[in-house]
Motif scaffolding. Structure first.
Motif, PDB file in Angstrom:
ATOM      1  N   SER A  10       0.866  -1.188   0.000  1.00 35.75           N
ATOM      2  CA  SER A  10       0.000   0.000   0.000  1.00 35.75           C
ATOM      3  C   SER A  10       0.901   1.235   0.000  1.00 35.75           C
ATOM      4  O   SER A  10       2.109   1.135   0.236  1.00 35.75           O
ATOM      5  CB  SER A  10      -0.873  -0.002   1.245  1.00 35.75           C
ATOM      6  N   GLU A  11       0.260   2.385  -0.240  1.00 36.81           N
ATOM      7  CA  GLU A  11       1.020   3.644  -0.271  1.00 36.81           C
ATOM      8  C   GLU A  11       1.757   3.880   1.047  1.00 36.81           C
ATOM      9  O   GLU A  11       2.908   4.294   1.063  1.00 36.81           O
ATOM     10  CB  GLU A  11       0.058   4.811  -0.534  1.00 36.81           C
ATOM     11  N   THR A  12       1.069   3.601   2.159  1.00 31.43           N
ATOM     12  CA  THR A  12       1.660   3.859   3.476  1.00 31.43           C
ATOM     13  C   THR A  12       2.865   2.953   3.724  1.00 31.43           C
ATOM     14  O   THR A  12       3.910   3.428   4.180  1.00 31.43           O
ATOM     15  CB  THR A  12       0.600   3.607   4.573  1.00 31.43           C
ATOM     16  N   GLU A  13       2.704   1.678   3.388  1.00 29.81           N
ATOM     17  CA  GLU A  13       3.812   0.738   3.601  1.00 29.81           C
ATOM     18  C   GLU A  13       5.010   1.108   2.720  1.00 29.81           C
ATOM     19  O   GLU A  13       6.155   1.074   3.167  1.00 29.81           O
ATOM     20  CB  GLU A  13       3.361  -0.690   3.257  1.00 29.81           C
ATOM     21  N   LEU A  14       4.676   1.475   1.485  1.00 31.09           N
ATOM     22  CA  LEU A  14       5.726   1.834   0.537  1.00 31.09           C
ATOM     23  C   LEU A  14       6.503   3.066   1.026  1.00 31.09           C
ATOM     24  O   LEU A  14       7.735   3.101   0.988  1.00 31.09           O
ATOM     25  CB  LEU A  14       5.080   2.109  -0.821  1.00 31.09           C
ATOM     26  N   ALA A  15       5.737   4.049   1.506  1.00 34.17           N
ATOM     27  CA  ALA A  15       6.370   5.281   1.998  1.00 34.17           C
ATOM     28  C   ALA A  15       7.269   4.969   3.196  1.00 34.17           C
ATOM     29  O   ALA A  15       8.387   5.492   3.296  1.00 34.17           O
ATOM     30  CB  ALA A  15       5.296   6.286   2.388  1.00 34.17           C
ATOM     31  N   ALA A  16       6.797   4.073   4.071  1.00 36.21           N
ATOM     32  CA  ALA A  16       7.600   3.723   5.251  1.00 36.21           C
ATOM     33  C   ALA A  16       8.915   3.076   4.827  1.00 36.21           C
ATOM     34  O   ALA A  16       9.981   3.391   5.374  1.00 36.21           O
ATOM     35  CB  ALA A  16       6.803   2.782   6.143  1.00 36.21           C
ATOM     36  N   ARG A  17       8.851   2.189   3.833  1.00 38.46           N
ATOM     37  CA  ARG A  17      10.067   1.508   3.370  1.00 38.46           C
ATOM     38  C   ARG A  17      11.009   2.498   2.677  1.00 38.46           C
ATOM     39  O   ARG A  17      12.226   2.415   2.838  1.00 38.46           O
ATOM     40  CB  ARG A  17       9.714   0.376   2.411  1.00 38.46           C
ATOM     41  N   ALA A  18      10.417   3.413   1.888  1.00 34.01           N
ATOM     42  CA  ALA A  18      11.254   4.401   1.199  1.00 34.01           C
ATOM     43  C   ALA A  18      11.947   5.297   2.219  1.00 34.01           C
ATOM     44  O   ALA A  18      13.134   5.627   2.071  1.00 34.01           O
ATOM     45  CB  ALA A  18      10.398   5.234   0.250  1.00 34.01           C
ATOM     46  N   LEU A  19      11.225   5.651   3.265  1.00 35.20           N
ATOM     47  CA  LEU A  19      11.823   6.497   4.300  1.00 35.20           C
ATOM     48  C   LEU A  19      12.952   5.756   5.030  1.00 35.20           C
ATOM     49  O   LEU A  19      13.872   6.383   5.549  1.00 35.20           O
ATOM     50  CB  LEU A  19      10.757   6.934   5.309  1.00 35.20           C
ATOM     51  N   ALA A  20      12.841   4.429   5.038  1.00 32.00           N
ATOM     52  CA  ALA A  20      13.893   3.631   5.673  1.00 32.00           C
ATOM     53  C   ALA A  20      15.078   3.411   4.722  1.00 32.00           C
ATOM     54  O   ALA A  20      16.070   2.796   5.098  1.00 32.00           O
ATOM     55  CB  ALA A  20      13.317   2.294   6.119  1.00 32.00           C
ATOM     56  N   GLY A  21      14.937   3.896   3.486  1.00 31.39           N
ATOM     57  CA  GLY A  21      16.061   3.847   2.541  1.00 31.39           C
ATOM     58  C   GLY A  21      16.036   2.694   1.558  1.00 31.39           C
ATOM     59  O   GLY A  21      17.057   2.407   0.923  1.00 31.39           O
ATOM     60  N   SER A  22      14.876   2.030   1.400  1.00 36.05           N
ATOM     61  CA  SER A  22      14.803   0.897   0.475  1.00 36.05           C
ATOM     62  C   SER A  22      14.764   1.379  -0.980  1.00 36.05           C
ATOM     63  O   SER A  22      13.853   2.112  -1.366  1.00 36.05           O
ATOM     64  CB  SER A  22      13.555   0.070   0.795  1.00 36.05           C
ATOM     65  N   SER A  23      15.746   0.947  -1.772  1.00 34.44           N
ATOM     66  CA  SER A  23      15.790   1.366  -3.186  1.00 34.44           C
ATOM     67  C   SER A  23      14.626   0.806  -4.005  1.00 34.44           C
ATOM     68  O   SER A  23      14.023   1.540  -4.799  1.00 34.44           O
ATOM     69  CB  SER A  23      17.105   0.950  -3.829  1.00 34.44           C
ATOM     70  N   PRO A  24      14.265  -0.490  -3.849  1.00 27.62           N
ATOM     71  CA  PRO A  24      13.101  -0.985  -4.616  1.00 27.62           C
ATOM     72  C   PRO A  24      11.830  -0.216  -4.287  1.00 27.62           C
ATOM     73  O   PRO A  24      10.991  -0.007  -5.166  1.00 27.62           O
ATOM     74  CB  PRO A  24      12.980  -2.446  -4.166  1.00 27.62           C
TER      75      PRO A  24
END
Lengths: 199, 133
Positions: A10-24
């Motif tokens: 979901s958008e929220t999960e994706l944003a959380a991972r991106a904020l944690a620095g996940s490139s994918p």
């Protein structure tokens, strides 16, 4: 985490991972929201090639901010659009200032012209509000099935027409037809409004 | 110069033509009219996304809870009003205890006719209660 799995998030999960620095996660965010950012730039009359460059610039800036720890939250596509709007406005201001200075020098006047950017912004916002109202009214008058297809296509998530067709159990052709009908109905209403006859 | 067709513009703003034809790109760079048409289409497309986003967000979460809660309270209040046993209507105890206050017409034929001796008694009672009369 690979890209395939990111597509399911979901958008929220994706944003959380991106904020944690996940490139994918960032790649998936770019895939989902670049088109929306591009549209905003094109709507601001940014030329096609420049608009594509600015979209890249937006993502580079956001990733840089995240890596430097300056990105506390990631609300998309709002943040990317706001960033793109700011970049486009800055570029536009710089270009206009250069043009005015050049004109003033030619005319032998002061090189400190008045900036009318704020007025233009207000006008633009008012126009955008009116346009949104008209789109809402036109959509409300569409058949329920067309509205459902429209909602599935334009709702956030960057789904393709094929994905929407699978989800709704209809053909891709039917999705495109419904979207084209809605767009053409709204386009006609906008043209009528521009020519003075409100629908 | 051949301008872009509506279908080409639609495909550009709807992201259907992922790899845009070089000739289309070049045309957009030199043709102000088509660039303006593209800007209008992009405006429309952006507005569609905005409106769809509004609809999917729907009513704010506070209202999502506040409205059902208000409705539930209203139902409880109305139910209590209709279902709970009602108190007897308040009446003046003095009137209830006073003889002859019942409607005489309910007594049957001739019930409303006041005998002359009762009229005299009424007048005397009234005089006793209000000596100034």
């Amino acid at each position: 985490m690979d890209e395939g799995r990111c597509q399911q998030l979901s958008e929220t999960e994706l944003a959380a991972r991106a904020l944690a620095g996940s490139s994918p996660a960032w790649d998936e965010i770019v895939r989902r929201h670049s088109h929306r950012v591009l549209l905003m730039l094109l709507a601001r009359k940014v030329p096609w090639d420049a608009a594509h460059d600015l979209v890249q610039e937006v993502w580079l800036r956001l990733v840089r901010q995240q890596r430097e720890g300056r990105l506390k939250s990631l609300t998309l596509p709002g943040l990317a659009i706001a960033q793109a709007e700011w970049l486009a406005r800055e570029e536009d201001r710089t270009r206009r200032r250069r043009e005015r200075i050049a004109e003033a020098r030619v005319a032998g006047l002061s090189d400190d012209p008045v900036d009318t950017g704020q007025e233009a912004d207000l006008e633009e916002r008012a126009e955008r509000r009116e346009r949104m109202d008209l789109v809402r009214r036109q959509l409300a008058s569409c058949p329920p099935r067309a509205r459902q297809i429209f909602q599935a296509v334009y709702d956030a998530g960057g789904r393709s027409h094929a994905e929407v067709a699978r989800q709704l159990g209809i053909s891709v052709q039917r999705v495109r037809q419904a979207v084209c009908e809605v767009r053409s109905r709204i386009r006609v209403a906008l043209k009528e409004k521009e020519s003075g006859g409100e629908t | 110069m051949k301008h872009l067709s509506q279908e080409q513009l639609d495909a550009l703003v709807m992201g259907l033509g992922a790899d845009v034809d070089e000739s289309v790109r070049q045309h957009l760079a030199v043709c102000a009219e088509c660039a303006a048409r593209l800007a209008r289409e992009a405006e429309l497309e952006s507005a569609l996304y905005d409106v769809a986003g509004e609809s999917s967000r729907g009513v704010p979460w506070t209202w999502r809870f506040a409205l059902p809660a208000a409705a539930a309270v209203l139902i409880v209040v109305l139910a209590a009003q209709f279902l709970l046993p009602r108190k007897a209507p308040t009446t003046n105890p003095h009137l209830v205890q006073t003889a002859g206050v019942a409607d005489p017409c309910d007594l049957g034929p001739g019930g409303c006719v006041v005998p002359p001796e009762d009229i005299c008694r009424f007048v005397s009672v009234e005089k006793r209660a209000h000596p100034v009369l």
